[in-house]
Design a protein around this motif. Structure first.
Motif, PDB file in Angstrom:
ATOM      1  N   SER A  95       0.706  -1.249  -0.150  1.00  9.47           N
ATOM      2  CA  SER A  95       0.193   0.072   0.039  1.00  9.47           C
ATOM      3  C   SER A  95       0.858   1.333   0.083  1.00  9.47           C
ATOM      4  O   SER A  95       0.603   2.229  -0.732  1.00  9.47           O
ATOM      5  N   VAL A  96       1.814   1.390   0.779  1.00  8.39           N
ATOM      6  CA  VAL A  96       2.788   2.324   0.898  1.00  8.39           C
ATOM      7  C   VAL A  96       3.496   2.449  -0.402  1.00  8.39           C
ATOM      8  O   VAL A  96       3.537   3.834  -0.908  1.00  8.39           O
ATOM      9  N   HIS A  97       3.971   1.412  -1.032  1.00 10.45           N
ATOM     10  CA  HIS A  97       4.806   1.662  -2.306  1.00 10.45           C
ATOM     11  C   HIS A  97       3.778   2.128  -3.325  1.00 10.45           C
ATOM     12  O   HIS A  97       4.047   2.976  -4.358  1.00 10.45           O
ATOM     13  N   ARG A  98       2.313   1.864  -3.449  1.00 14.71           N
ATOM     14  CA  ARG A  98       1.438   2.300  -4.375  1.00 14.71           C
ATOM     15  C   ARG A  98       1.236   3.616  -4.161  1.00 14.71           C
ATOM     16  O   ARG A  98       0.798   4.374  -5.184  1.00 14.71           O
ATOM     17  N   ALA A  99       1.153   4.266  -2.752  1.00 16.74           N
ATOM     18  CA  ALA A  99       0.696   5.443  -2.607  1.00 16.74           C
ATOM     19  C   ALA A  99       2.102   6.198  -3.143  1.00 16.74           C
ATOM     20  O   ALA A  99       1.850   7.342  -3.718  1.00 16.74           O
TER      21      ALA A  99
END
Length: 136
Positions: A95-99
């Motif tokens: 999720s963090v990488h997508r953000a």
């Protein structure tokens, strides 16, 4: 740029969130919870789609082979791929990488909008110059 609907956050709010995300320490313990990150991804994705749709229209008024036209076409291609990916919300890290990726894309789209705006102004000046010269 297109007028944003009330469902789309204001540009200043999105940019503040984008900058905050881009300064996250991926190895730190202070990353937000997955639900907060997912909410940011959704916000950035929605905003990115609005910008990309507007850019597609704006690009029609500049030469396709101009620097702004070529670079914006590349960014829009990337946006069409990334803004329609299924959510990777299985883990906090995903999720963090997508953000982060969507935040970078939003910044790139906004830079492209600025370049296209400059190219539109240049094209209008050139057209005005030609029309005021008239036939000789």
């Amino acid at each position: 740029m297109a007028t944003l609907t009330p469902a789309v956050p204001a540009q200043a709010e999105v940019l503040a969130s984008v900058e905050k995300v881009l300064h996250w320490d991926l190895n730190g313990d202070d990353l937000p919870a997955v639900d907060v990150v997912v909410s940011l991804v959704e916000q950035f994705t929605q905003y990115g789609r609005v910008i990309a749709d507007d850019l597609r229209v704006q690009c029609l008024s500049i030469p396709a082979d101009s620097d702004a036209g070529l670079s914006t076409a590349a960014i829009l291609g990337e946006a069409s791929r990334r803004l329609h990916l299924p959510p990777p919300y299985h883990t906090r890290q995903a999720s963090v990488h997508r953000a982060l990726n969507i935040a970078r894309l939003v910044k790139a789209l906004l830079r492209a909008a600025g370049k296209v705006g400059e190219a539109q102004a240049l094209t209008r000046r050139q057209q005005h110059h030609v029309s005021t010269k008239g036939p000789r």
